[in-house]
Design a protein around this motif. Sequence first.
Motif, PDB file in Angstrom:
ATOM      1  N   ALA A 140       0.832  -1.206   0.000  1.00  0.00           N
ATOM      2  CA  ALA A 140       0.000   0.000   0.000  1.00  0.00           C
ATOM      3  C   ALA A 140       0.866   1.255   0.000  1.00  0.00           C
ATOM      4  O   ALA A 140       0.538   2.248  -0.662  1.00  0.00           O
ATOM      5  N   LEU A 141       1.973   1.215   0.708  1.00  0.00           N
ATOM      6  CA  LEU A 141       2.855   2.385   0.764  1.00  0.00           C
ATOM      7  C   LEU A 141       3.545   2.639  -0.573  1.00  0.00           C
ATOM      8  O   LEU A 141       3.689   3.780  -0.994  1.00  0.00           O
ATOM      9  N   LEU A 142       3.955   1.580  -1.261  1.00  0.00           N
ATOM     10  CA  LEU A 142       4.577   1.795  -2.573  1.00  0.00           C
ATOM     11  C   LEU A 142       3.534   2.242  -3.591  1.00  0.00           C
ATOM     12  O   LEU A 142       3.844   3.026  -4.504  1.00  0.00           O
ATOM     13  N   ASP A 143       2.312   1.748  -3.453  1.00  0.00           N
ATOM     14  CA  ASP A 143       1.232   2.241  -4.302  1.00  0.00           C
ATOM     15  C   ASP A 143       1.003   3.726  -4.044  1.00  0.00           C
ATOM     16  O   ASP A 143       0.808   4.514  -4.980  1.00  0.00           O
ATOM     17  N   ALA A 144       1.026   4.090  -2.778  1.00  0.00           N
ATOM     18  CA  ALA A 144       0.809   5.493  -2.412  1.00  0.00           C
ATOM     19  C   ALA A 144       1.931   6.387  -2.940  1.00  0.00           C
ATOM     20  O   ALA A 144       1.667   7.511  -3.394  1.00  0.00           O
ATOM     21  N   LEU A 145       3.156   5.902  -2.891  1.00  0.00           N
ATOM     22  CA  LEU A 145       4.265   6.695  -3.435  1.00  0.00           C
ATOM     23  C   LEU A 145       4.080   6.926  -4.931  1.00  0.00           C
ATOM     24  O   LEU A 145       4.300   8.030  -5.436  1.00  0.00           O
ATOM     25  N   THR A 146       3.633   5.893  -5.634  1.00  0.00           N
ATOM     26  CA  THR A 146       3.388   6.012  -7.074  1.00  0.00           C
ATOM     27  C   THR A 146       2.298   7.041  -7.359  1.00  0.00           C
ATOM     28  O   THR A 146       2.426   7.881  -8.255  1.00  0.00           O
ATOM     29  N   ILE A 147       1.234   6.985  -6.574  1.00  0.00           N
ATOM     30  CA  ILE A 147       0.139   7.950  -6.741  1.00  0.00           C
ATOM     31  C   ILE A 147       0.614   9.365  -6.423  1.00  0.00           C
ATOM     32  O   ILE A 147       0.347  10.316  -7.170  1.00  0.00           O
ATOM     33  N   LYS A 148       1.320   9.506  -5.322  1.00  0.00           N
ATOM     34  CA  LYS A 148       1.792  10.830  -4.907  1.00  0.00           C
ATOM     35  C   LYS A 148       2.689  11.463  -5.961  1.00  0.00           C
ATOM     36  O   LYS A 148       2.584  12.656  -6.261  1.00  0.00           O
ATOM     37  N   GLU A 149       3.577  10.659  -6.538  1.00  0.00           N
ATOM     38  CA  GLU A 149       4.519  11.194  -7.522  1.00  0.00           C
ATOM     39  C   GLU A 149       3.819  11.715  -8.771  1.00  0.00           C
ATOM     40  O   GLU A 149       4.271  12.680  -9.387  1.00  0.00           O
ATOM     41  N   HIS A 150       2.711  11.094  -9.134  1.00  0.00           N
ATOM     42  CA  HIS A 150       2.052  11.462 -10.390  1.00  0.00           C
ATOM     43  C   HIS A 150       0.796  12.313 -10.196  1.00  0.00           C
ATOM     44  O   HIS A 150       0.341  12.947 -11.158  1.00  0.00           O
ATOM     45  N   LYS A 151       0.253  12.309  -8.996  1.00  0.00           N
ATOM     46  CA  LYS A 151      -0.949  13.101  -8.733  1.00  0.00           C
ATOM     47  C   LYS A 151      -0.697  14.234  -7.743  1.00  0.00           C
ATOM     48  O   LYS A 151      -1.565  15.079  -7.528  1.00  0.00           O
ATOM     49  N   GLY A 152       0.467  14.232  -7.113  1.00  0.00           N
ATOM     50  CA  GLY A 152       0.809  15.308  -6.197  1.00  0.00           C
ATOM     51  C   GLY A 152       0.250  15.169  -4.799  1.00  0.00           C
ATOM     52  O   GLY A 152       0.693  15.856  -3.879  1.00  0.00           O
ATOM     53  N   GLY A 153      -0.719  14.305  -4.615  1.00  0.00           N
ATOM     54  CA  GLY A 153      -1.342  14.103  -3.310  1.00  0.00           C
ATOM     55  C   GLY A 153      -2.505  13.148  -3.451  1.00  0.00           C
ATOM     56  O   GLY A 153      -2.632  12.439  -4.454  1.00  0.00           O
ATOM     57  N   GLN A 287       5.922   0.832  -9.979  1.00  0.00           N
ATOM     58  CA  GLN A 287       5.580   0.334  -8.646  1.00  0.00           C
ATOM     59  C   GLN A 287       6.691  -0.562  -8.101  1.00  0.00           C
ATOM     60  O   GLN A 287       6.991  -0.531  -6.900  1.00  0.00           O
ATOM     61  N   VAL A 288       7.288  -1.359  -8.972  1.00  0.00           N
ATOM     62  CA  VAL A 288       8.367  -2.251  -8.533  1.00  0.00           C
ATOM     63  C   VAL A 288       9.554  -1.437  -8.023  1.00  0.00           C
ATOM     64  O   VAL A 288      10.113  -1.718  -6.947  1.00  0.00           O
ATOM     65  N   THR A 289       9.945  -0.417  -8.776  1.00  0.00           N
ATOM     66  CA  THR A 289      11.036   0.462  -8.325  1.00  0.00           C
ATOM     67  C   THR A 289      10.684   1.128  -7.004  1.00  0.00           C
ATOM     68  O   THR A 289      11.509   1.190  -6.071  1.00  0.00           O
ATOM     69  N   ASN A 290       9.458   1.615  -6.903  1.00  0.00           N
ATOM     70  CA  ASN A 290       9.034   2.291  -5.674  1.00  0.00           C
ATOM     71  C   ASN A 290       8.980   1.343  -4.485  1.00  0.00           C
ATOM     72  O   ASN A 290       9.090   1.772  -3.336  1.00  0.00           O
ATOM     73  N   GLY A 291       8.809   0.044  -4.761  1.00  0.00           N
ATOM     74  CA  GLY A 291       8.823  -0.934  -3.676  1.00  0.00           C
ATOM     75  C   GLY A 291      10.155  -0.968  -2.958  1.00  0.00           C
ATOM     76  O   GLY A 291      10.217  -1.053  -1.727  1.00  0.00           O
TER      77      GLY A 291
END
Length: 311
Positions: A140-153, A287-291
């Motif tokens: 969930a945290l790596l998913d969140a990082l992916t979202i944050k990077e591309h959506k800003g929040g 997502q894999v990199t962000n993991g």
Amino acid sequence: MLNGKKDLLGIKELTAEEIALILDLAGDMKKVVLSDDKKLGTLKGLSVVTLFYENSTRTRLSFELASKYMSASSANITASGSSVQKGESLLDTGHTIDRMGTDIIIMRHQCSGAAHFLAKNIKAGVINAGDGMNEHPTQALLDALTIKEHKGGFKGLRVAIVGDVLHSRVARSNLYLLNKMGASVILAGPSTLMPKGIETLGAEVTNDVDKAVSGADVIINLRIQLERQKSALFPTVREYSSRFGLNERRLALAAKDALVMHPGPVNRGVEMNSAVIDCDQSFIDEQVTNGVSVRMAILDLLTRGKQSAAD
């Protein structure tokens, strides 16, 4: 540190502030992962053990690489190659690893609550790498990082989580996290693969995937977990793909800049077709990199007191 915590057991136990802290640090760690010099001395002198009772590629390898990039002494144990096969209990295995001077145990187990049980009974820190059908916090945290990077929040985002929600610890952890961070979540899938009462955790629920993805800013598709199903919960794979799989037509219903995500491994042609998996809106590889980045951040935050002692 995460408010003095020695363990990361679930998103449910984290505050929004702690989640933000992890994501901020993970952003810094990503620079290391993408650099030519993947070496930090952060965990020098500390030891990390992965203890996996279930198969894994992405989670296990990313934790191993994260610990090595940070200079920890690392080792891995699988149930099939350990004394578990001789009848050793989880508690005895945990005590054995603990008494070898281990600082962090990263565990995946088929039973919900296993990580919480072990954490209460050993000195080493415990990171939950997936416990049964309960939680998978680092996913969930790596998913969140992916979202944050591309959506800003997260505030105001509409996130559709589609597929085998019943057996998905990823769905539960994402639901907890997205609610804490201000996004709205809609869960979609066959009624036989939807937990009863899941809407009480703060999600809209539907069997209509078209409805779920319409206007969505993020679509997270889930793997069909046949290994956890004790009976057939949908007629055929072909019918599942037709009614619930993500294809170009369904993706066109989402926001034009919608992110397509999947925890992996993907069953091509079942949860998603290849055209969607390989399209420009797909962030599955990222997502894999962000993991790795997220897991480096967690290892750092959970060991900061021990890092001082080791220096």
